[in-house]
Design an enzyme around this catalytic site. Structure first.
Site, PDB file in Angstrom:
ATOM      1  N   ASN A  11       5.620  -2.038   5.141  1.00 57.82           N
ATOM      2  CA  ASN A  11       5.507  -3.305   6.016  1.00 57.82           C
ATOM      3  C   ASN A  11       6.402  -4.132   5.085  1.00 57.82           C
ATOM      4  O   ASN A  11       5.874  -4.771   4.042  1.00 57.82           O
ATOM      5  CB  ASN A  11       4.416  -3.672   6.130  1.00 57.82           C
ATOM      6  CG  ASN A  11       4.444  -5.062   6.943  1.00 57.82           C
ATOM      7  OD1 ASN A  11       5.353  -5.702   7.195  1.00 57.82           O
ATOM      8  ND2 ASN A  11       3.034  -5.719   6.896  1.00 57.82           N
ATOM      9  N   LYS A  13       7.519  -6.981   5.871  1.00 54.15           N
ATOM     10  CA  LYS A  13       7.194  -8.401   6.325  1.00 54.15           C
ATOM     11  C   LYS A  13       8.512  -9.275   6.624  1.00 54.15           C
ATOM     12  O   LYS A  13       9.431  -8.707   6.796  1.00 54.15           O
ATOM     13  CB  LYS A  13       6.022  -8.935   5.386  1.00 54.15           C
ATOM     14  CG  LYS A  13       4.847  -8.137   4.867  1.00 54.15           C
ATOM     15  CD  LYS A  13       4.024  -8.785   4.383  1.00 54.15           C
ATOM     16  CE  LYS A  13       2.642  -7.831   3.928  1.00 54.15           C
ATOM     17  NZ  LYS A  13       1.438  -8.351   3.529  1.00 54.15           N
ATOM     18  N   HIS A  97      -1.633  -7.820  12.553  1.00 51.59           N
ATOM     19  CA  HIS A  97      -1.721  -7.982  11.130  1.00 51.59           C
ATOM     20  C   HIS A  97      -2.312  -9.060  10.762  1.00 51.59           C
ATOM     21  O   HIS A  97      -2.220 -10.020  11.640  1.00 51.59           O
ATOM     22  CB  HIS A  97      -0.213  -7.916  10.497  1.00 51.59           C
ATOM     23  CG  HIS A  97      -0.128  -7.754   9.189  1.00 51.59           C
ATOM     24  ND1 HIS A  97      -0.455  -8.785   8.412  1.00 51.59           N
ATOM     25  CD2 HIS A  97      -0.162  -6.859   8.221  1.00 51.59           C
ATOM     26  CE1 HIS A  97      -0.591  -8.464   6.926  1.00 51.59           C
ATOM     27  NE2 HIS A  97      -0.243  -7.148   6.897  1.00 51.59           N
ATOM     28  N   GLU A  99      -1.671 -11.389   8.818  1.00 52.70           N
ATOM     29  CA  GLU A  99      -0.891 -12.712   8.703  1.00 52.70           C
ATOM     30  C   GLU A  99      -0.358 -13.278  10.172  1.00 52.70           C
ATOM     31  O   GLU A  99      -0.271 -14.295  10.468  1.00 52.70           O
ATOM     32  CB  GLU A  99       0.389 -12.432   7.932  1.00 52.70           C
ATOM     33  CG  GLU A  99      -0.082 -12.106   6.577  1.00 52.70           C
ATOM     34  CD  GLU A  99       0.946 -11.043   5.798  1.00 52.70           C
ATOM     35  OE1 GLU A  99       1.993 -10.811   6.204  1.00 52.70           O
ATOM     36  OE2 GLU A  99       0.297 -10.727   4.452  1.00 52.70           O
ATOM     37  N   GLU A 167      -7.080  -3.571   6.417  1.00 50.34           N
ATOM     38  CA  GLU A 167      -6.456  -4.283   5.381  1.00 50.34           C
ATOM     39  C   GLU A 167      -7.465  -5.463   5.253  1.00 50.34           C
ATOM     40  O   GLU A 167      -7.317  -6.551   5.776  1.00 50.34           O
ATOM     41  CB  GLU A 167      -5.114  -4.794   5.875  1.00 50.34           C
ATOM     42  CG  GLU A 167      -4.056  -3.899   5.911  1.00 50.34           C
ATOM     43  CD  GLU A 167      -2.738  -4.296   5.896  1.00 50.34           C
ATOM     44  OE1 GLU A 167      -2.092  -3.669   5.286  1.00 50.34           O
ATOM     45  OE2 GLU A 167      -2.207  -4.913   6.657  1.00 50.34           O
ATOM     46  N   GLY A 173      -1.574  -8.671  -1.031  1.00 53.97           N
ATOM     47  CA  GLY A 173      -0.654  -9.925  -1.745  1.00 53.97           C
ATOM     48  C   GLY A 173      -1.204 -10.321  -3.008  1.00 53.97           C
ATOM     49  O   GLY A 173      -0.618 -11.160  -3.472  1.00 53.97           O
ATOM     50  N   SER A 211      -2.574  -4.351  -1.376  1.00 57.09           N
ATOM     51  CA  SER A 211      -2.150  -4.099  -3.012  1.00 57.09           C
ATOM     52  C   SER A 211      -2.277  -2.844  -3.324  1.00 57.09           C
ATOM     53  O   SER A 211      -2.745  -2.444  -4.512  1.00 57.09           O
ATOM     54  CB  SER A 211      -3.270  -4.990  -3.926  1.00 57.09           C
ATOM     55  OG  SER A 211      -2.915  -6.588  -3.547  1.00 57.09           O
TER      56      SER A 211
HETATM   57  P1  13P Z   1       0.655  -5.805   0.036  1.00 51.19           P
HETATM   58  O1  13P Z   1       0.669  -4.255  -0.338  1.00 51.19           O
HETATM   59  O2  13P Z   1       1.513  -6.782  -0.419  1.00 51.19           O
HETATM   60  O3  13P Z   1      -0.744  -6.338  -0.503  1.00 51.19           O
HETATM   61  O4  13P Z   1       0.510  -6.006   1.641  1.00 51.19           O
HETATM   62  C1  13P Z   1      -0.292  -5.147   2.468  1.00 51.19           C
HETATM   63  C2  13P Z   1      -0.094  -5.450   3.939  1.00 51.19           C
HETATM   64  O5  13P Z   1      -0.182  -6.503   4.375  1.00 51.19           O
HETATM   65  C3  13P Z   1       0.855  -4.502   4.562  1.00 51.19           C
HETATM   66  O6  13P Z   1       0.922  -4.777   5.827  1.00 51.19           O
END
Ligand code: 13P
Length: 251
Positions: A11, A13, A97, A99, A167, A173, A211
């Site tokens: 992803n 983002k 997601h 976010e 997640e 992150g 992560s």
């Molecule tokens: P990270 O791997 O950067 O922690 O992000 C995970 C994520 O949100 C994937 O959708």
């Protein structure tokens, strides 16, 4: 029931310009050379979906969107329909997601409608779930994830058109990951709920995300009921993503 084929999805983002397509090309080169058994996907920002689908044509790597609108068309400025992603060459749509749940106030009901839209368009919906740190500390993880799962999955979900991604919000992150026992506990609970609700609940892929890095992927991917990964930061460079593919992609 056939064995679940591992799935590793990147992803990106809100990262990536045209020049970043070189990373997709590099990944395709590794796939061609080493032929992993796992299914692979990359979800770039919407501006790159069509170009990446063209770049990856014939590589075996699928492309996905990071969100979709519930409706197929209409007066929704700035939004993208699942049908448009499909038309651009996508195979997947990430929905729900954390976010988007946080930045855009998406409820389980909204996520369910988006998953349904993905199915309508012929896309595999990757439905994301996960607790916040406050919820984990309060001992509410299984309750929260269970209720997100119930609320976010439409009745037409099946093992072929839907993938679950667990997640934990606090692991995204941050470089922090749950213990392997915590991952196992949540994935087992999701599996149990899927089996209780869907005839083919045993066949759904459940990804872990948050992560996932080259140095922890092997351990995380070996946990029971972890069928692959949803990878953020480490998916931006083919050289970081590849060890994660290797952790799950070969027998
Ligand atoms: P990270 O791997 O950067 O922690 O992000 C995970 C994520 O949100 C994937 O959708």
């Amino acid at each position: 029931m056939a064995a679940r084929r591992p799935l590793i999805v990147g992803n990106w983002k809100m990262n990536g310009l045209t020049a970043s397509l070189a990373e997709a090309t590099a990944l395709a080169g590794k796939v061609q050379a080493q032929a992993p058994q796992a299914e692979l996907g990359l979800c770039p920002p919407a501006t790159l979906v069509a170009a990446m689908a063209m770049t990856l044509k014939g590589s075996g790597i699928g492309v996905g969107g990071q969100d979709c609108h519930a409706r197929a068309a209409g007066a929704h400025t700035g939004d993208i329909a699942a049908e448009m992603l499909k038309d651009a060459g996508a195979a997947y749509a990430i929905v729900g997601h954390s976010e988007r749940r946080a930045d855009h106030g998406e409820s389980d009901e909204a996520v369910r409608a988006k998953a349904q839209a993905a199915h309508r368009a012929g896309l595999v919906a990757i439905v994301c779930l996960g607790e916040t740190l406050a919820q984990r500390d309060a001992g509410e993880t299984l309750k929260v994830v269970g209720s997100q799962l119930r609320g976010s999955l439409p009745d037409d979900a099946n093992a072929a058109n839907t993938v679950i991604a667990y997640e934990p919000v606090w692991a995204i992150g941050t470089g922090r990951t749950p213990t392997l026992e915590q991952v196992a506990e949540v994935h087992a609970a999701i599996r149990q709920d899927l089996k209780a609700r869907f005839d083919d609940g045993a066949g759904f892929r459940i990804l872990y995300g948050g992560s996932v890095k080259p140095d922890n992927a092997k351990q995380l991917m070996a946990v029971a009921d972890v069928d692959g990964a949803l990878v953020g930061g480490a998916s931006l460079k083919a050289n970081d993503f590849w060890p994660i593919v290797e952790a799950k992609g070969f027998k």
